[in-house]
Design a protein around this motif. Structure first.
Motif, PDB file in Angstrom:
ATOM      1  N   PHE A  61      11.745 -11.331 -73.107  1.00  0.00           N
ATOM      2  CA  PHE A  61      11.155 -10.745 -71.907  1.00  0.00           C
ATOM      3  C   PHE A  61      12.121  -9.742 -71.282  1.00  0.00           C
ATOM      4  O   PHE A  61      13.306 -10.030 -71.089  1.00  0.00           O
ATOM      5  N   ALA A  62      11.643  -8.562 -71.007  1.00  0.00           N
ATOM      6  CA  ALA A  62      12.454  -7.509 -70.395  1.00  0.00           C
ATOM      7  C   ALA A  62      11.959  -7.280 -68.975  1.00  0.00           C
ATOM      8  O   ALA A  62      10.809  -6.904 -68.769  1.00  0.00           O
ATOM      9  N   ALA A  63      12.846  -7.498 -68.003  1.00  0.00           N
ATOM     10  CA  ALA A  63      12.466  -7.307 -66.598  1.00  0.00           C
ATOM     11  C   ALA A  63      12.377  -5.822 -66.290  1.00  0.00           C
ATOM     12  O   ALA A  63      13.138  -5.010 -66.818  1.00  0.00           O
ATOM     13  N   PRO A  64      11.467  -5.417 -65.450  1.00  0.00           N
ATOM     14  CA  PRO A  64      11.373  -4.010 -65.081  1.00  0.00           C
ATOM     15  C   PRO A  64      12.638  -3.541 -64.371  1.00  0.00           C
ATOM     16  O   PRO A  64      13.311  -4.306 -63.683  1.00  0.00           O
ATOM     17  N   GLU A  65      12.965  -2.268 -64.583  1.00  0.00           N
ATOM     18  CA  GLU A  65      14.212  -1.724 -64.045  1.00  0.00           C
ATOM     19  C   GLU A  65      14.250  -1.792 -62.528  1.00  0.00           C
ATOM     20  O   GLU A  65      15.290  -2.044 -61.926  1.00  0.00           O
ATOM     21  N   SER A  66      13.108  -1.597 -61.876  1.00  0.00           N
ATOM     22  CA  SER A  66      13.084  -1.613 -60.415  1.00  0.00           C
ATOM     23  C   SER A  66      13.419  -2.977 -59.841  1.00  0.00           C
ATOM     24  O   SER A  66      13.907  -3.093 -58.732  1.00  0.00           O
ATOM     25  N   ASP A 345      14.967  10.472 -57.806  1.00  0.00           N
ATOM     26  CA  ASP A 345      15.041   9.535 -58.930  1.00  0.00           C
ATOM     27  C   ASP A 345      15.656   8.204 -58.531  1.00  0.00           C
ATOM     28  O   ASP A 345      16.048   7.419 -59.406  1.00  0.00           O
ATOM     29  N   ASN A 346      15.772   7.974 -57.218  1.00  0.00           N
ATOM     30  CA  ASN A 346      16.382   6.743 -56.689  1.00  0.00           C
ATOM     31  C   ASN A 346      17.821   6.578 -57.161  1.00  0.00           C
ATOM     32  O   ASN A 346      18.290   5.469 -57.420  1.00  0.00           O
ATOM     33  N   THR A 347      18.512   7.697 -57.261  1.00  0.00           N
ATOM     34  CA  THR A 347      19.911   7.694 -57.670  1.00  0.00           C
ATOM     35  C   THR A 347      20.787   8.000 -56.458  1.00  0.00           C
ATOM     36  O   THR A 347      20.458   8.867 -55.638  1.00  0.00           O
ATOM     37  N   VAL A 348      21.910   7.300 -56.364  1.00  0.00           N
ATOM     38  CA  VAL A 348      22.834   7.487 -55.243  1.00  0.00           C
ATOM     39  C   VAL A 348      23.627   8.776 -55.455  1.00  0.00           C
ATOM     40  O   VAL A 348      24.205   8.997 -56.519  1.00  0.00           O
ATOM     41  N   THR A 388      21.620   3.602 -59.756  1.00  0.00           N
ATOM     42  CA  THR A 388      20.189   3.515 -59.445  1.00  0.00           C
ATOM     43  C   THR A 388      19.952   2.368 -58.472  1.00  0.00           C
ATOM     44  O   THR A 388      20.449   1.259 -58.666  1.00  0.00           O
ATOM     45  N   VAL A 389      19.200   2.645 -57.406  1.00  0.00           N
ATOM     46  CA  VAL A 389      18.956   1.651 -56.365  1.00  0.00           C
ATOM     47  C   VAL A 389      17.459   1.594 -56.065  1.00  0.00           C
ATOM     48  O   VAL A 389      16.689   2.432 -56.519  1.00  0.00           O
TER      49      VAL A 389
END
Length: 398
Positions: A61-66, A345-348, A388-389
């Motif tokens: 199972f691969a959890a979503p990145e978010s 892109d939700n990048t800091v 990524t946040v």
């Protein structure tokens, strides 16, 4: 579940030997049955393995990145009209401090007539130096005038008699010229003696240490019996007119926004009293170490304003339109002040800024932000650029 099929080969070899003894047909028939049994067992093991696995290869199972990205609180500060206010600290001082020392020859101090905190007038005697020797010198100079005047009178009388005789031919014109020169020299010596007496009297007057202007005595560094000279330094310091000022230390960027004539509110340390001041001068230079300049703010006299004490000041400056952020959102390091923003892109992303005025409502960002960016409000020190946040707007977080 795993199934293992074991075949005892030693038993098989014994059976083969027996088959050879019994005959070739019987042995062939036994080997054929043995291989059938082995094939059945292997097929059964494969079927059991497929049943346990469900017939499909298991995929982890691969959890979503978010879901794995850390959540951070962000805010778009916008830009509003901010009434410029500069808060700074500084040192209280006399606006015009007058150092008073020995002007004349000096000597032993006979008396001191004032104390710190006294008000004095222009020319008032602050301290008296012994003048017993100088007084005798003054008397001697006065006597020299009388001697010189007597010589001048005699020379004038000799000239007058010679002028009466020259008409009768008893005295030549050369004698008249000589007597005239003698008379003129004697008169000049009288003038020199008078000038020397005036000089002596002026020097004696300087033995009194006097106030150069009216004001408030701040310090006294002399006592009766002390021997002083022109090299003794400052004996008294006077605040002319009792006027005070605050030497406010202000950053070079903020100093540009302060104009001469600006009104400020001064609060001395350790008291709740507030005083109005006016900026009357800005330093033309900036300290190379602190990157600050001095704004001199004039104050009237008050006993609570003591030179050398610290005070805070709030100065009105120009009105600006700029974003305002809480202190928790602004970070700093050796490269200067900065904030973290979250891009599309939700990048800091690190964004350098310049900090403006500070108030209870927050810190004004003078440059570096437009106001529509998503700024990380808290925990910026735990983030790294490029990370990524999962941004959460301040209102939603609450």
């Amino acid at each position: 579940m795993n199934y293992e099929t074991r075949v005892d080969m030693s038993d098989t070899e014994d059976r083969v030997e027996l088959d050879e003894v019994s005959g070739p047909d019987a042995a062939r028939e036994r080997r054929k049955k043995m291989w059938i049994v082995i094939a059945v067992l292997v097929a059964g093991a494969l079927i059991a393995a497929l049943m346990l696995s469900g017939g499909e290869e298991e995929v982890p199972f691969a959890a979503p990145e978010s879901a794995t990205a850390p959540a951070v609180t962000v805010l778009a500060p916008g830009a509003g009209t901010v009434q410029g206010a500069i808060n700074a600290t500084g040192t209280l001082a006399a606006r015009r401090e007058l150092p008073v020392g020995v002007v004349g020859e000096g000597g032993r101090v006979v008396s001191v007539n004032v104390e710190p905190g006294d008000w004095v007038g222009a020319g008032q005697v602050l301290a008296v130096i012994d003048r017993s020797v100088q007084s005798q010198q003054e008397s001697a100079q006065a006597a020299q005038i009388e001697v010189a005047q007597a010589d001048a009178d005699l020379a004038q009388a000799n000239l007058d008699r010679a002028l009466q005789l020259v008409e009768r031919g008893f005295i030549s014109q050369a004698d008249i010229d000589r007597l005239t020169a003698t008379r003129d020299a004697a008169v000049a010596r009288v003038q020199v003696a008078r000038a020397q007496l005036a000089e002596r009297r002026a020097r004696n007057a300087q033995l009194n240490i006097v106030a150069p202007a009216a004001g408030l005595v701040l310090t006294r560094n002399v006592e009766p019996g002390q021997v002083v000279s022109p090299g003794s330094g400052t004996l008294f310091s006077i605040a002319r007119g009792g006027e005070m000022e605050l030497l406010a230390r202000i950053g070079e960027v903020e100093l540009d926004s302060v104009s001469v004539g600006a009104i400020g509110t001064v609060t001395p340390v350790g008291t709740d009293q507030q005083f109005q001041c006016t900026v009357w001068q800005k330093s033309p230079v900036i300290d190379e170490q602190t990157r600050q300049g001095t704004a001199r703010c004039a104050l009237g006299y008050d006993p609570a304003l003591r030179p050398g004490g610290f005070a805070s000041i709030e100065l009105a400056s120009e009105t600006v339109v700029a974003p305002r952020l809480p202190e928790s959102a602004i970070l700093s390091d050796d490269r200067g002040s900065y904030v973290y923003i979250v891009d599309e892109d939700n990048t800091v992303v690190r964004r350098p800024i310049e900090v403006g005025s500070i108030s209870d409502e927050g810190i004004v960002v003078a440059s570096g932000l437009q106001g529509n960016e998503r700024v990380v409000l808290r925990a910026g020190g735990f983030l790294t650029e490029g990370e990524t946040v999962r941004p959460v707007t301040q209102g939603q977080a609450e």
